[in-house]
Write a protein that holds these residues in place. Structure first.
Motif, PDB file in Angstrom:
ATOM      1  N   VAL A  89       0.856  -1.182   0.000  1.00  0.00           N
ATOM      2  CA  VAL A  89       0.000   0.000   0.000  1.00  0.00           C
ATOM      3  C   VAL A  89       0.894   1.234   0.000  1.00  0.00           C
ATOM      4  O   VAL A  89       1.929   1.266   0.677  1.00  0.00           O
ATOM      5  N   GLU A  90       0.512   2.255  -0.764  1.00  0.00           N
ATOM      6  CA  GLU A  90       1.279   3.495  -0.770  1.00  0.00           C
ATOM      7  C   GLU A  90       0.355   4.700  -0.845  1.00  0.00           C
ATOM      8  O   GLU A  90      -0.717   4.646  -1.467  1.00  0.00           O
ATOM      9  N   ALA A  91       0.752   5.772  -0.182  1.00  0.00           N
ATOM     10  CA  ALA A  91       0.103   7.073  -0.318  1.00  0.00           C
ATOM     11  C   ALA A  91       0.935   7.885  -1.296  1.00  0.00           C
ATOM     12  O   ALA A  91       2.125   8.101  -1.065  1.00  0.00           O
ATOM     13  N   SER A  92       0.331   8.314  -2.393  1.00  0.00           N
ATOM     14  CA  SER A  92       1.128   8.908  -3.461  1.00  0.00           C
ATOM     15  C   SER A  92       0.273   9.816  -4.323  1.00  0.00           C
ATOM     16  O   SER A  92      -0.921   9.568  -4.532  1.00  0.00           O
ATOM     17  N   SER A  93       0.908  10.870  -4.875  1.00  0.00           N
ATOM     18  CA  SER A  93       0.217  11.721  -5.837  1.00  0.00           C
ATOM     19  C   SER A  93       0.259  11.128  -7.235  1.00  0.00           C
ATOM     20  O   SER A  93      -0.282  11.695  -8.173  1.00  0.00           O
ATOM     21  N   GLY A  94       0.935   9.998  -7.397  1.00  0.00           N
ATOM     22  CA  GLY A  94       0.891   9.327  -8.685  1.00  0.00           C
ATOM     23  C   GLY A  94       2.149   8.611  -9.117  1.00  0.00           C
ATOM     24  O   GLY A  94       2.156   7.390  -9.265  1.00  0.00           O
ATOM     25  N   LYS A 141      -4.755  15.516   2.479  1.00  0.00           N
ATOM     26  CA  LYS A 141      -4.104  15.398   3.784  1.00  0.00           C
ATOM     27  C   LYS A 141      -4.422  14.083   4.484  1.00  0.00           C
ATOM     28  O   LYS A 141      -3.759  13.723   5.456  1.00  0.00           O
ATOM     29  N   THR A 142      -5.427  13.358   4.003  1.00  0.00           N
ATOM     30  CA  THR A 142      -5.829  12.110   4.660  1.00  0.00           C
ATOM     31  C   THR A 142      -5.173  10.876   4.054  1.00  0.00           C
ATOM     32  O   THR A 142      -5.422   9.760   4.527  1.00  0.00           O
ATOM     33  N   ILE A 143      -4.340  11.044   3.011  1.00  0.00           N
ATOM     34  CA  ILE A 143      -3.822   9.866   2.315  1.00  0.00           C
ATOM     35  C   ILE A 143      -2.970   8.984   3.227  1.00  0.00           C
ATOM     36  O   ILE A 143      -2.969   7.761   3.077  1.00  0.00           O
ATOM     37  N   TYR A 144      -2.258   9.568   4.192  1.00  0.00           N
ATOM     38  CA  TYR A 144      -1.430   8.769   5.104  1.00  0.00           C
ATOM     39  C   TYR A 144      -2.292   7.867   5.979  1.00  0.00           C
ATOM     40  O   TYR A 144      -2.060   6.666   6.089  1.00  0.00           O
ATOM     41  N   ASP A 145      -3.288   8.477   6.612  1.00  0.00           N
ATOM     42  CA  ASP A 145      -4.148   7.711   7.513  1.00  0.00           C
ATOM     43  C   ASP A 145      -4.911   6.620   6.759  1.00  0.00           C
ATOM     44  O   ASP A 145      -5.058   5.498   7.261  1.00  0.00           O
ATOM     45  N   VAL A 146      -5.374   6.957   5.568  1.00  0.00           N
ATOM     46  CA  VAL A 146      -6.128   5.972   4.784  1.00  0.00           C
ATOM     47  C   VAL A 146      -5.210   4.827   4.355  1.00  0.00           C
ATOM     48  O   VAL A 146      -5.581   3.651   4.421  1.00  0.00           O
ATOM     49  N   ALA A 147      -3.987   5.152   3.931  1.00  0.00           N
ATOM     50  CA  ALA A 147      -3.036   4.107   3.522  1.00  0.00           C
ATOM     51  C   ALA A 147      -2.698   3.192   4.699  1.00  0.00           C
ATOM     52  O   ALA A 147      -2.657   1.957   4.551  1.00  0.00           O
ATOM     53  N   ALA A 148      -2.461   3.762   5.866  1.00  0.00           N
ATOM     54  CA  ALA A 148      -2.149   2.956   7.051  1.00  0.00           C
ATOM     55  C   ALA A 148      -3.324   2.060   7.428  1.00  0.00           C
ATOM     56  O   ALA A 148      -3.141   0.894   7.806  1.00  0.00           O
ATOM     57  N   LEU A 149      -4.545   2.589   7.308  1.00  0.00           N
ATOM     58  CA  LEU A 149      -5.739   1.821   7.648  1.00  0.00           C
ATOM     59  C   LEU A 149      -5.929   0.635   6.693  1.00  0.00           C
ATOM     60  O   LEU A 149      -6.204  -0.494   7.124  1.00  0.00           O
TER      61      LEU A 149
END
Length: 367
Positions: A89-94, A141-149
């Protein structure tokens, strides 16, 4: 804390034989890949200054982030965080997600990219082409929390590029981008760059550059070109500032609203703040001169290069400036290369294009 818990609960399922195989697969892919080109940019009116672009768009996944994704996978494999059944899983702008999807598919792993809803359709398509699944969020701003979840729910591994970018890459060598640049510059008129210019998304590239030149005792200075809306240039000037007060930049891949763990301000010598309109204008102008489209972050870099070149010329200083062609403009056909998109965003880039054309032709850049 969630990231640490996920990693610890998964360690018992790691198969050493599979890890050996996976590392071998990545190393074999690297052995099949050529180094990226270093392109000279002609500045006829500034004969004492040589400008180069390190063309990272020629990687198999089309951007600078290919190096980062490879390093992140190797770091995670050697840390015992990835096994044969691990969902990545990754949080990324693309662009990082595009590259990580490539490596995940290579290893037969599922991949989920948590991306802002504003991410270009071209990047979304590229992630999906490599077998990834995109999870869009309205608030970046929520991409980190969503990726971790998502990683916790699926028993997976959140790569967390914004934490691990500066430590996953071996900044002392091992063919990192800095080592590659200095090797390619050896036969140039000014082989040791006066300046290396890069942007900061995670901060990993500027950290690698800054540490490398210090380790090898080069006099090269590091300049980070940063969007006006980003927090990084504010934090560099004042370490107490950790949040940007403005909206998000329209230049994808660089600039952040919060200071990321991988951003190392102490290895940076100069920050140049660039407005989005000027970045986009510079990207479109250099695209015409190169005969192929480049992304907006390359335009941001080139504006900083123009300012540095002007400063060097004013001081009678000769030397070289090396910057990065981060990715192809084909990924932004529906945004910065679409006049209707520019109009919808209220952007007028005509003046910026004229100013950057003057720099290329006449060696003059007026802010």
């Amino acid at each position: 804390m969630a990231q640490q818990h996920v990693n610890e609960t998964r360690q018992a399922r790691i198969d050493p034989a599979w890890v050996n195989w996976a590392i071998g697969r990545i190393e074999a892919d690297y052995a099949r890949s050529a180094d990226t080109h270093l392109l000279p940019v002609s500045l006829p009116a500034l004969p004492g200054i040589a400008l180069y672009l390190k063309d990272e768009s020629s990687h198999p996944t089309g951007s600078l982030k290919h190096r980062l994704a490879r390093s992140l996978f190797l770091h995670a494999l050697c840390s015992g965080w990835i096994g044969p059944e691990t969902t990545i899983v990754e949080a990324s702008s693309g662009s990082t997600a595009v590259s990580e999807a490539y490596f995940a598919r290579m290893l037969g792993l599922s991949f989920v990219a948590v991306v802002p809803a504003s991410t270009t359709c071209e990047k979304i398509s590229a992630i999906e082409t490599h077998g990834g699944v995109c999870h869009k969020v309205d608030d970046p701003k929520t991409i980190y929390d969503v990726a971790a979840l998502i990683a916790a729910e699926q028993g997976g591994h959140w790569m967390d590029q914004f934490t691990f970018a500066e430590r996953a890459t071996d900044w002392r060598g091992n063919n990192n981008i800095a080592e590659s640049i200095f090797a390619q510059m050896r036969r140039e008129p000014h082989p040791v760059p006066t300046w290396i210019v890069c942007g900061a998304g995670t901060g990993g590239t500027s950290a690698t550059m800054g540490r490398y030149v210090r380790y090898f005792r080069h006099p090269t200075q590091i300049c980070v070109a940063d969007p006006k809306a980003s927090v990084f240039h504010r934090h560099w000037h004042d370490r107490t500032v950790r949040l940007a007060p403005e909206g998000a930049s329209l230049v994808e891949g660089i600039g952040r609203p919060t200071v990321e763990p991988s951003f190392v301000p102490t290895v940076i010598d100069r920050m140049e703040v660039v407005e989005d309109e000027v970045s986009i204008a510079a990207a479109r102008v250099i695209s015409r001169h190169l005969g192929r489209a480049v992304g907006g972050s390359t335009g941001t870099n080139l504006v900083a290069c123009a300012r540095l070149a002007m400063s060097m010329a004013a001081n009678g200083q000769n030397g070289s400036i090396v910057s990065i062609l981060c990715d192809s403009g084909e990924r932004y056909a529906s945004t910065i290369f679409d006049d209707r998109w520019l109009e919808a965003k209220g952007l007028n880039i005509r003046s910026g294009e004229e100013r950057f054309e003057h720099f290329i032709a006449l060696g003059i850049f007026e802010d």
